[in-house]
Motif scaffolding. Structure first.
Motif, PDB file in Angstrom:
ATOM      1  N   LEU A 259       6.959  -0.779  10.869  1.00  0.00           N
ATOM      2  CA  LEU A 259       6.336  -1.202   9.614  1.00  0.00           C
ATOM      3  C   LEU A 259       5.267  -0.222   9.150  1.00  0.00           C
ATOM      4  N   ALA A 260       4.644   0.487  10.107  1.00  0.00           N
ATOM      5  CA  ALA A 260       3.579   1.430   9.765  1.00  0.00           C
ATOM      6  C   ALA A 260       4.110   2.762   9.245  1.00  0.00           C
ATOM      7  N   ASP A 261       5.419   2.917   9.226  1.00  0.00           N
ATOM      8  CA  ASP A 261       6.021   4.141   8.690  1.00  0.00           C
ATOM      9  C   ASP A 261       5.686   4.253   7.196  1.00  0.00           C
ATOM     10  N   LYS A 262       5.048   5.332   6.800  1.00  0.00           N
ATOM     11  CA  LYS A 262       4.611   5.479   5.404  1.00  0.00           C
ATOM     12  C   LYS A 262       5.759   5.734   4.441  1.00  0.00           C
ATOM     13  N   GLU A 263       6.979   5.877   4.971  1.00  0.00           N
ATOM     14  CA  GLU A 263       8.148   6.000   4.102  1.00  0.00           C
ATOM     15  C   GLU A 263       8.801   4.641   3.818  1.00  0.00           C
TER      16      GLU A 263
END
Length: 490
Positions: A259-263
């Motif tokens: 979820l923390a993936d900025k994409e």
């Protein structure tokens, strides 16, 4: 006398707040409690019913049955108690998952204990529980699942039972720390290999059998068969963990990092449509992460929650000053403090809608309303007073709730301190910065925003020092480079 009583009350309150608070578990509905109780009764019946099949049944047999029945029931209750202690925010669905897994394992022991090794029965559920609810809960589950063995007629090799217990404990401890699906895959390979080598050493080489039978995978007592089946079952367990995450609301470390993936689409939209808010979010992440680390909180949770806390501003980015880029402020154009306050509240309401639409876990969605709590919208409240409008202060407060965890409380404090610290002069002293941080945090504390957060006075002090440390790292001066006609310097 009244002054003495008031003083004593204040001292008692200060002492109580200085201790590490105990978070009260979430209340579970009566229907869910009934379901959990019935599952526990089923576990007790499965664990003890064979003693009632003895013929003729005498008083001592009945007494033995009753003891085992009560032992299983009390063990189930202890397991629930441990899970609530480790995870005060645990939901009824997650408790039902833990107890149901214990029920399924007890049933498998009766039907498949003579066919399948204890390794493949106990270890996979321990991996699910440790991933979703923590190592302590998983260890408690393994202990109870290992102790309550309903079919005493089947003779289990003591060495095999010991190996199963050790492997399950290792999975429980490591499973609670694993941060990626790749590490889960490694665990599903190395644990069976470790079990194979342990059986080879403790049980003997004569039990090694590869392809001597067609059903070699299900030949109980054969070392290779046991280890191979364990590897297969663990691989299938890893495949189904995302399903458990969705159905039972589990929030694993791997899920948080995904979820923390900025994409991710929602975060990507925020960076494009509300770049000022996105930059503000990244700065808050730095403050909140450092503060959480220093008090021993859940860093992955706050890092992910901070990224999503302001997604509601996507519904109208230009109404927030960080996204206006020098253009006219719409709030000045409408010149209506009450309407402006409604717009500010809307960024929380819309954020919760985005969270539901994108199926964000509840623990992440909680950051959206709780980072604002019931704070007063001071600027527009003051504007309304200047216009002599007939208003209530509650109209200029966020709907809440106030922070219910340490992580959401830290995010609220970081949100308040970020703008003030960024606006400070680069030559400001550490004392000035610390005073600014303390004033903001103390104001929120006096306003009651931290009452349900479980933050002690000692932890609040550490948070202030953490914020100061981050500010000291980002306030550095830049060297003024010389320039030339062709601008060759960089």
């Amino acid at each position: 006398m009244q002054n003495i009583t008031t003083t004593l009350k204040k001292l008692f309150y200060s002492w109580k707040r200085s201790q590490v608070p105990i978070k009260l578990p979430i209340k579970i509905s009566k229907i869910d409690n009934l379901i959990i109780f019935l599952i526990c009764i089923l576990i007790s019946i499965i664990s003890s019913y064979k003693l009632l099949l003895i013929s003729p049944l005498n008083l001592s047999d009945f007494f033995s049955w009753f003891l085992i029945f009560c032992e299983a029931l009390i063990s189930s209750w202890i397991l629930i108690l441990v899970s609530k202690k480790e995870n005060p925010t645990i939901t009824s669905r997650q408790i039902i998952l833990i107890i149901t897994l214990l029920l399924v394992i007890q049933a498998m022991k009766l039907g498949l204990a003579s066919t399948i090794s204890p390794l493949s029965i106990i270890i996979p559920p321990a991996l699910i529980i440790s991933q979703g609810m923590g190592s302590i809960t998983a260890l408690a589950w393994v202990s109870i699942a290992s102790l309550i063995w309903p079919d005493s007629a089947i003779n289990i090799n003591n060495n095999l039972f010991f190996i199963s217990l050790v492997c399950a404990s290792v999975v429980s401890v490591l499973g609670g720390r694993i941060r990626s699906r790749a590490q889960l895959l490694q665990l599903s390979i190395f644990v069976p290999i470790g079990a194979f080598l342990s059986q080879w050493i403790l049980i003997g080489k004569d039990k090694i059998s590869l392809f001597d039978k067609q059903e070699f995978v299900f030949v109980d007592g054969k070392i290779f068969s046991d280890s191979l089946l364990l590897a297969i079952v663990m691989l299938f367990t890893i495949l189904f963990i995302p399903v458990f995450e969705s159905i039972f609301g589990l929030l694993t470390k791997a899920r948080l990092l995904e979820l923390a993936d900025k994409e991710k689409p929602l975060i990507r939209r925020l960076s494009i449509e509300a770049p000022g808010t996105f930059e503000h979010t990244l700065l808050i992440c730095g403050l909140a992460e450092e503060a959480t680390r220093i008090i021993g909180g859940d860093i992955d949770l706050i890092k992910t929650g901070a990224l999503y806390h302001d997604v509601g501003k996507l519904h109208a980015p230009n109404w927030f000053i960080e996204n206006q880029e020098g253009s006219n402020n719409p709030h000045d154009e409408i010149d209506d403090p009450i309407k402006s306050a409604e717009i500010l509240q809307a960024h929380v309401d819309e954020g919760l809608k985005y969270a539901r639409k994108n199926r964000l876990p509840k623990l992440i969605a909680n950051f959206i309303p709780e980072h604002q709590g019931t704070l007063r919208m001071g600027y527009f409240f003051q504007k309304a007073k200047e216009k002599n409008l007939n208003i209530n202060e509650s109209d200029f407060r966020y709907k809440g709730p106030i922070p219910q965890s340490k992580e959401t409380a830290i995010l609220m404090l970081a949100d308040g301190c970020e703008a003030a610290l960024r606006a400070m002069n680069v030559n400001a002293s550490d004392k000035e910065a610390l005073d600014t941080i303390s004033n903001i945090i103390n104001t929120r504390q006096k306003d009651g925003q931290l009452d349900n957060s479980d933050l002690s006075f000692g932890e609040i002090y550490l948070i202030k020092r953490a914020f100061l440390g981050v500010w000291k790292r980002i306030r550095h001066r830049r060297i003024q480079y010389p320039t030339s006609k062709n601008n060759t310097f960089s």
